[in-house]
Design a protein around this motif. Structure first.
Motif, PDB file in Angstrom:
ATOM      1  N   SER A 194      65.308 -37.720  31.461  1.00 32.94           N
ATOM      2  CA  SER A 194      65.789 -36.340  31.494  1.00 32.94           C
ATOM      3  C   SER A 194      66.276 -35.839  30.133  1.00 32.94           C
ATOM      4  CB  SER A 194      66.926 -36.196  32.514  1.00 32.94           C
ATOM      5  OG  SER A 194      68.140 -36.772  32.030  1.00 32.94           O
ATOM      6  N   PHE A 195      66.393 -36.705  29.131  1.00 32.80           N
ATOM      7  CA  PHE A 195      66.917 -36.283  27.839  1.00 32.80           C
ATOM      8  C   PHE A 195      65.999 -35.281  27.137  1.00 32.80           C
ATOM      9  CE2 PHE A 195      69.237 -40.635  27.493  1.00 32.80           C
ATOM     10  CZ  PHE A 195      70.231 -40.156  28.314  1.00 32.80           C
ATOM     11  N   ASN A 196      64.706 -35.357  27.415  1.00 29.06           N
ATOM     12  CA  ASN A 196      63.753 -34.386  26.855  1.00 29.06           C
ATOM     13  C   ASN A 196      63.855 -34.313  25.334  1.00 29.06           C
ATOM     14  OD1 ASN A 196      61.687 -32.473  27.025  1.00 29.06           O
ATOM     15  ND2 ASN A 196      63.126 -30.762  27.110  1.00 29.06           N
ATOM     16  N   ASP A 197      63.796 -35.486  24.716  1.00 29.75           N
ATOM     17  CA  ASP A 197      63.911 -35.600  23.259  1.00 29.75           C
ATOM     18  C   ASP A 197      62.785 -36.507  22.777  1.00 29.75           C
ATOM     19  OD1 ASP A 197      64.646 -36.271  20.610  1.00 29.75           O
ATOM     20  OD2 ASP A 197      66.779 -36.067  21.067  1.00 29.75           O
ATOM     21  N   ASP A 198      61.897 -35.978  21.939  1.00 27.95           N
ATOM     22  CA  ASP A 198      60.732 -36.744  21.478  1.00 27.95           C
ATOM     23  C   ASP A 198      61.115 -37.980  20.687  1.00 27.95           C
ATOM     24  OD1 ASP A 198      59.043 -34.923  22.641  1.00 27.95           O
ATOM     25  OD2 ASP A 198      58.707 -33.772  20.789  1.00 27.95           O
ATOM     26  N   ARG A 199      62.335 -38.023  20.199  1.00 22.55           N
ATOM     27  CA  ARG A 199      62.781 -39.183  19.417  1.00 22.55           C
ATOM     28  C   ARG A 199      63.197 -40.354  20.306  1.00 22.55           C
ATOM     29  NH1 ARG A 199      67.307 -36.078  16.080  1.00 22.55           N
ATOM     30  NH2 ARG A 199      67.637 -35.352  18.226  1.00 22.55           N
ATOM     31  N   VAL A 200      63.327 -40.108  21.597  1.00 25.44           N
ATOM     32  CA  VAL A 200      63.712 -41.149  22.556  1.00 25.44           C
ATOM     33  C   VAL A 200      62.446 -41.783  23.131  1.00 25.44           C
ATOM     34  CG1 VAL A 200      64.936 -41.674  24.688  1.00 25.44           C
ATOM     35  CG2 VAL A 200      65.844 -39.943  23.119  1.00 25.44           C
ATOM     36  N   LYS A 201      62.305 -43.094  22.949  1.00 22.93           N
ATOM     37  CA  LYS A 201      61.115 -43.819  23.397  1.00 22.93           C
ATOM     38  C   LYS A 201      61.540 -44.877  24.411  1.00 22.93           C
ATOM     39  CE  LYS A 201      59.045 -42.996  18.884  1.00 22.93           C
ATOM     40  NZ  LYS A 201      58.460 -43.607  17.665  1.00 22.93           N
ATOM     41  N   LEU A 202      61.178 -44.669  25.655  1.00 18.48           N
ATOM     42  CA  LEU A 202      61.587 -45.544  26.755  1.00 18.48           C
ATOM     43  C   LEU A 202      60.445 -46.459  27.171  1.00 18.48           C
ATOM     44  CD1 LEU A 202      63.493 -46.390  29.117  1.00 18.48           C
ATOM     45  CD2 LEU A 202      62.516 -44.463  30.402  1.00 18.48           C
ATOM     46  N   PHE A 203      60.769 -47.743  27.303  1.00 17.64           N
ATOM     47  CA  PHE A 203      59.829 -48.734  27.825  1.00 17.64           C
ATOM     48  C   PHE A 203      60.528 -49.497  28.938  1.00 17.64           C
ATOM     49  CE2 PHE A 203      58.717 -47.724  23.534  1.00 17.64           C
ATOM     50  CZ  PHE A 203      57.341 -47.609  23.555  1.00 17.64           C
ATOM     51  N   VAL A 204      59.826 -49.690  30.052  1.00 18.09           N
ATOM     52  CA  VAL A 204      60.415 -50.343  31.222  1.00 18.09           C
ATOM     53  C   VAL A 204      59.747 -51.700  31.429  1.00 18.09           C
ATOM     54  CG1 VAL A 204      60.867 -50.155  33.694  1.00 18.09           C
ATOM     55  CG2 VAL A 204      60.903 -48.102  32.265  1.00 18.09           C
ATOM     56  N   GLN A 205      60.551 -52.747  31.456  1.00 14.93           N
ATOM     57  CA  GLN A 205      60.039 -54.098  31.661  1.00 14.93           C
ATOM     58  C   GLN A 205      59.510 -54.264  33.084  1.00 14.93           C
ATOM     59  OE1 GLN A 205      59.868 -55.848  28.843  1.00 14.93           O
ATOM     60  NE2 GLN A 205      61.777 -56.955  28.537  1.00 14.93           N
TER      61      GLN A 205
END
Length: 248
Positions: free
Chosen positions: A51-62
């Protein structure tokens, strides 16, 4: 501004992750990427991060739970920044943390710096006096204990390379700093408190006897020291730990 890669392992952090993001978003130094590796959270952490909606945030889920060291190493594989820094999913930075630390590295031609930090409880109430950073920590000094926190450290990966976390149960951060200080002469200190560390009651580090055993294994199994050497350094690690938390 050179790119900074911010590394965060995340597990069941819905209570704090928004505050952590806000402290990163508010940094005066804006050229960063925040690489979060979620270690199979069972709460709403992933949804909040999306929900942060920030292109600098990169999420990876194990795909399966593997622990903080594996999560950090995966993030390091992805990192593109000249500088590497770390923040856990429940901690906070003051707005000038990145600007102050990176300016110090660049202006003084150093490779590793860390700062003092504030110590609070889960609700951000005062818990202990500020931890004050000690200057010129080298590899020999860091064997006695690990004063360099993940939370306030920044290193120049373009100069010393990416340093991974070894497979050392619960003490991987200390082992990593030992390895890193083989590549650069010192960790330099900024005395100003530029971060906020939450001292959580359910933290695995609160079981000191268990941690002491794991610490002994750093010396004995990872560094291959003999029993006498390993016991010697474990004793001073415990003594310094008591001093750190005002018990001695």
């Amino acid at each position: 501004m050179d790119l900074v890669s911010i590394i965060t392992p995340c597990y069941n952090s819905e209570q704090f992750i928004v505050e952590t993001y806000q402290s990163i978003f508010n940094q005066t130094y804006k050229n960063w990427e925040w690489i979060i590796v979620d270690d199979c959270s069972k709460d709403n952490s992933v949804e909040l991060i999306k929900s942060f909606n920030d292109d600098r945030v990169k999420l990876f889920v194990q795909d399966n739970n593997q622990g903080a060291a594996v999560a950090r190493n995966k993030a390091l594989d992805i990192a593109k920044g000249k500088y590497i820094t770390f923040i856990d999913s429940d901690d906070l930075w003051l707005p000038n943390f990145l600007e102050t630390t990176i300016n110090y590295l660049e202006n003084n031609n150093e490779n590793l710096v860390y700062t003092s930090y504030k110590r609070v409880d889960e609700n951000l109430n005062f818990a202990l006096n500020d931890f004050i950073a000690i200057d010129k920590i080298n590899r020999n000094r860091i064997l006695y204990n690990c004063p360099i926190p993940m939370l306030t450290s920044v290193y120049n990966a373009s100069e010393i390379g990416i340093v991974k976390f070894p497979d050392v149960e619960l003490r991987e951060d200390h082992a990593m700093w030992i390895d890193l200080l083989e590549r650069t002469k010192y960790a330099r200190a900024i005395k100003e408190s530029l971060a906020i560390y939450r001292m959580r009651e359910n933290s695995v580090s609160r079981n000191k006897w268990n941690i002491a055993i794991k610490q002994y294994n750093v010396y004995n199994k990872y560094l291959r020291m003999n029993i006498i050497q390993s016991s010697y350094y474990t004793f001073f690690w415990a003594l310094n730990g008591l001093k750190k938390y005002g018990k001695f």
